[in-house]
Design a protein around this motif. Sequence first.
Motif, PDB file in Angstrom:
ATOM      1  N   SER B   2       0.847  -1.194   0.000  1.00 32.26           N
ATOM      2  CA  SER B   2       0.000   0.000   0.000  1.00 32.26           C
ATOM      3  C   SER B   2       0.876   1.234   0.000  1.00 32.26           C
ATOM      4  O   SER B   2       2.051   1.178   0.358  1.00 32.26           O
ATOM      5  CB  SER B   2      -0.932  -0.012   1.218  1.00 32.26           C
ATOM      6  OG  SER B   2      -0.151   0.140   2.391  1.00 32.26           O
ATOM      7  N   SER B  33      -6.339   1.555  -4.272  1.00 34.16           N
ATOM      8  CA  SER B  33      -7.237   0.603  -4.943  1.00 34.16           C
ATOM      9  C   SER B  33      -6.668   0.210  -6.306  1.00 34.16           C
ATOM     10  O   SER B  33      -6.816  -0.922  -6.759  1.00 34.16           O
ATOM     11  CB  SER B  33      -8.661   1.166  -5.028  1.00 34.16           C
ATOM     12  OG  SER B  33      -8.808   1.953  -6.184  1.00 34.16           O
ATOM     13  N   GLY B  36      -4.088  -2.336  -5.644  1.00 35.62           N
ATOM     14  CA  GLY B  36      -4.769  -3.608  -5.342  1.00 35.62           C
ATOM     15  C   GLY B  36      -5.109  -4.341  -6.630  1.00 35.62           C
ATOM     16  O   GLY B  36      -4.941  -5.557  -6.746  1.00 35.62           O
ATOM     17  N   ARG B  37      -5.562  -3.591  -7.596  1.00 31.60           N
ATOM     18  CA  ARG B  37      -5.911  -4.157  -8.915  1.00 31.60           C
ATOM     19  C   ARG B  37      -4.646  -4.790  -9.543  1.00 31.60           C
ATOM     20  O   ARG B  37      -4.709  -5.881 -10.120  1.00 31.60           O
ATOM     21  CB  ARG B  37      -6.432  -3.014  -9.795  1.00 31.60           C
ATOM     22  CG  ARG B  37      -7.062  -3.463 -11.073  1.00 31.60           C
ATOM     23  CD  ARG B  37      -8.488  -3.930 -10.868  1.00 31.60           C
ATOM     24  NE  ARG B  37      -9.009  -4.449 -12.121  1.00 31.60           N
ATOM     25  CZ  ARG B  37      -9.589  -5.616 -12.274  1.00 31.60           C
ATOM     26  NH1 ARG B  37      -9.745  -6.425 -11.237  1.00 31.60           N
ATOM     27  NH2 ARG B  37     -10.045  -6.007 -13.452  1.00 31.60           N
ATOM     28  N   CYS B  38      -3.510  -4.078  -9.431  1.00 29.81           N
ATOM     29  CA  CYS B  38      -2.261  -4.600  -9.976  1.00 29.81           C
ATOM     30  C   CYS B  38      -1.888  -5.914  -9.281  1.00 29.81           C
ATOM     31  O   CYS B  38      -1.401  -6.851  -9.921  1.00 29.81           O
ATOM     32  CB  CYS B  38      -1.129  -3.602  -9.795  1.00 29.81           C
ATOM     33  SG  CYS B  38      -1.314  -2.163 -10.850  1.00 29.81           S
ATOM     34  N   GLN B  39      -2.118  -5.939  -7.975  1.00 27.27           N
ATOM     35  CA  GLN B  39      -1.790  -7.168  -7.231  1.00 27.27           C
ATOM     36  C   GLN B  39      -2.618  -8.338  -7.733  1.00 27.27           C
ATOM     37  O   GLN B  39      -2.131  -9.452  -7.836  1.00 27.27           O
ATOM     38  CB  GLN B  39      -2.008  -6.961  -5.738  1.00 27.27           C
ATOM     39  CG  GLN B  39      -0.700  -6.680  -5.027  1.00 27.27           C
ATOM     40  CD  GLN B  39      -0.905  -6.187  -3.616  1.00 27.27           C
ATOM     41  OE1 GLN B  39      -1.914  -5.552  -3.305  1.00 27.27           O
ATOM     42  NE2 GLN B  39       0.056  -6.473  -2.773  1.00 27.27           N
ATOM     43  N   GLU B  40      -3.878  -8.058  -8.056  1.00 33.15           N
ATOM     44  CA  GLU B  40      -4.747  -9.089  -8.624  1.00 33.15           C
ATOM     45  C   GLU B  40      -4.126  -9.628  -9.915  1.00 33.15           C
ATOM     46  O   GLU B  40      -4.071 -10.833 -10.141  1.00 33.15           O
ATOM     47  CB  GLU B  40      -6.110  -8.489  -8.968  1.00 33.15           C
ATOM     48  CG  GLU B  40      -7.222  -8.873  -8.033  1.00 33.15           C
ATOM     49  CD  GLU B  40      -8.487  -8.122  -8.413  1.00 33.15           C
ATOM     50  OE1 GLU B  40      -9.076  -8.466  -9.453  1.00 33.15           O
ATOM     51  OE2 GLU B  40      -8.845  -7.167  -7.685  1.00 33.15           O
ATOM     52  N   LEU B  41      -3.645  -8.704 -10.763  1.00 33.51           N
ATOM     53  CA  LEU B  41      -3.031  -9.121 -12.032  1.00 33.51           C
ATOM     54  C   LEU B  41      -1.787  -9.967 -11.782  1.00 33.51           C
ATOM     55  O   LEU B  41      -1.512 -10.918 -12.513  1.00 33.51           O
ATOM     56  CB  LEU B  41      -2.644  -7.882 -12.865  1.00 33.51           C
ATOM     57  CG  LEU B  41      -3.804  -7.076 -13.423  1.00 33.51           C
ATOM     58  CD1 LEU B  41      -3.297  -5.805 -14.098  1.00 33.51           C
ATOM     59  CD2 LEU B  41      -4.602  -7.900 -14.442  1.00 33.51           C
ATOM     60  N   GLN B  42      -1.065  -9.597 -10.725  1.00 35.57           N
ATOM     61  CA  GLN B  42       0.169 -10.332 -10.437  1.00 35.57           C
ATOM     62  C   GLN B  42      -0.097 -11.782 -10.055  1.00 35.57           C
ATOM     63  O   GLN B  42       0.796 -12.609 -10.151  1.00 35.57           O
ATOM     64  CB  GLN B  42       0.960  -9.617  -9.334  1.00 35.57           C
ATOM     65  CG  GLN B  42       2.006  -8.708  -9.926  1.00 35.57           C
ATOM     66  CD  GLN B  42       2.702  -7.840  -8.904  1.00 35.57           C
ATOM     67  OE1 GLN B  42       2.195  -7.624  -7.808  1.00 35.57           O
ATOM     68  NE2 GLN B  42       3.853  -7.334  -9.278  1.00 35.57           N
ATOM     69  N   SER B  43      -1.306 -12.068  -9.614  1.00 36.34           N
ATOM     70  CA  SER B  43      -1.597 -13.447  -9.212  1.00 36.34           C
ATOM     71  C   SER B  43      -1.818 -14.352 -10.423  1.00 36.34           C
ATOM     72  O   SER B  43      -1.889 -15.573 -10.297  1.00 36.34           O
ATOM     73  CB  SER B  43      -2.828 -13.468  -8.291  1.00 36.34           C
ATOM     74  OG  SER B  43      -3.959 -13.093  -9.055  1.00 36.34           O
ATOM     75  N   ILE B  44      -1.940 -13.761 -11.616  1.00 38.87           N
ATOM     76  CA  ILE B  44      -2.147 -14.579 -12.828  1.00 38.87           C
ATOM     77  C   ILE B  44      -0.820 -15.249 -13.208  1.00 38.87           C
ATOM     78  O   ILE B  44       0.229 -14.614 -13.222  1.00 38.87           O
ATOM     79  CB  ILE B  44      -2.646 -13.710 -14.005  1.00 38.87           C
ATOM     80  CG1 ILE B  44      -3.972 -13.041 -13.634  1.00 38.87           C
ATOM     81  CG2 ILE B  44      -2.805 -14.539 -15.275  1.00 38.87           C
ATOM     82  CD1 ILE B  44      -4.392 -11.947 -14.598  1.00 38.87           C
TER      83      ILE B  44
END
Lengths: 481, 96
Positions: B2, B33, B36-44
């Motif tokens: 963050s 936020s 956070g979205r970038c972190q979501e992408l990193q999980s791919i």
Amino acid sequence: MGSGYEASVGMEVHVELATKTKMFCRCPTGFGGEPNTRVCPVCLGHPGTLPVPNREAVEMVVKTALALNCQVPTDSVFHRKNYFYPDLPKGYQVSQYGETNPIGYHGWLEIRPKGREPKRVKIRRVHLEEDTGKLIHTAEGGSGVDYNRAGVPLMEIVTDFPPDITDPEEAKEYLVQLRLLLLYLGVTDGKMEEGSLRCEPNISVRPLGAATYGTKTELKNLNSFKSVQLGIEYEVGRQIQALERGEAVLQETRGWNESTLISYPMRTKETESDYRYFACPDLAPMRFTAETVERVREDLPESPRARFDRYRRDLGLSDYDAGVLTSEIEWAEFFESALGQGVDPKLLCNWLTGDTARMLNESGLAIRDSQLTPSHLADLVRMIESGEINSKVAKEVLEEAFKSGAMPSETVRSQGLAQISDDGFIVEEVARVIAENPGPSEQFRSGKEQVIGFLVGQVMKATQGRANPAKVQEEMRRQLG
Amino acid sequence: MSITLDEVRHVARLARLELDEAELLAFQGELNSLLGRCQELQSIDVGELSPRTHAVALTNVLADDTPTQGLDQSLALRGAAVTRAGLFVVPTIIEE
């Protein structure tokens, strides 16, 4: 240094490429002129415009990279270096970031400082970016901006770390050799006084034998080879004194004041991460196939070093002559062009570095600004080689060519200066001089050898120096014998 | 991951944005936020794919080095707030 310290110098050199148009738009390049007259929506950073890279500029950088023994990557992209400063209308400079992304990386340049062993200076990268506009501080308040220079193709050449350059003399030699190579490659006009070639060394000192490097400072505003050397010398001295006093050297950018010969601290810049580099989405990646790279490599012109070696080896010129004829591009091109007209190299070299150089020196002219062309010199040397004129006449004819631009063979013809080798004429002249000088002739016959000089001189005088002196002497001995 | 309020201040300064405390807090929320979205992408899992810098498959889009006519000076300067002697004028830049 001789002071218990050693210096390390990294060199960052910016080179304006000699293209006709800018890097990402087709505005013409140039120096001076009315402000903001070589601009368009692309280089002014107007919204909605799309930059297109200059093919010629890309090829020039590939050429330079190969001449500096660099690797050329298969893929190379442009990045945006983001910072707000009015010399850049877009809010970013297009540049190239990364270790192996620039058009050239991991190369070297050999330098040969006077009286020292040759040394390889490692090159970290050769990359392509765009130049900025010029800020002009106005008396009325406010800063004026001229974007004529904004977007001009700019090549940056950076030496590697740890630095190979350890003193001001080497730094200057590096710059001299680099500039010469770039001029041979034809990628820049190399004019330091106009800012076409700008050098920003970073300098640090450390106690002899210390394992780590000292804190470095970057030096700007160096506008000549002399400033580069003096500026680095000053900065090395300043840092040593600070350390001696127990003070720390601050990491900063300093400017060089050419009139006071002192460096001063300048505005501190953002740190690298503040530039927020990212690949420019407006510019498609470049791809260099092995074939493209090999084609450029095959087309590389001869390097100054290779030419020096060739002059010594193939033309039999001395180190000194080969050095004079290769160390300035104007002389190198002049000599090559005259040589290409099929004349004797050694004779040509002598007339070029001897009388021609003397006349240029005396008149304060550069060879390209004089009326002499390679054809004048080739014409002259051809007549000397064939025995058509002797060296005394050659001198006069060369001076005439220098003054009026007259072709030497024309001068010889119109003024009837051709050497007289006609046997009948020489036989008659010698007989006449013997008849008119019975005393000296008798002296020679009775063994006074040196009188021959006087007698030959009489023939030369009567022919205004045009008789072939070797033939005259031969005939004189025959008639007196 | 963050973003701190100080980091928001820093990037605001780099972007030359003057933000008051309330705006700083608002941007902190919005930037977090986004992160956070970038972190979501990193999980791919993208292990099979090679990294790329551009979405389009174009390379070597280059132009010939042939000059064309740009803008004349008055047109180039027309959008500027202040001009003088053919120059764009900006607040004084202190270099030294």
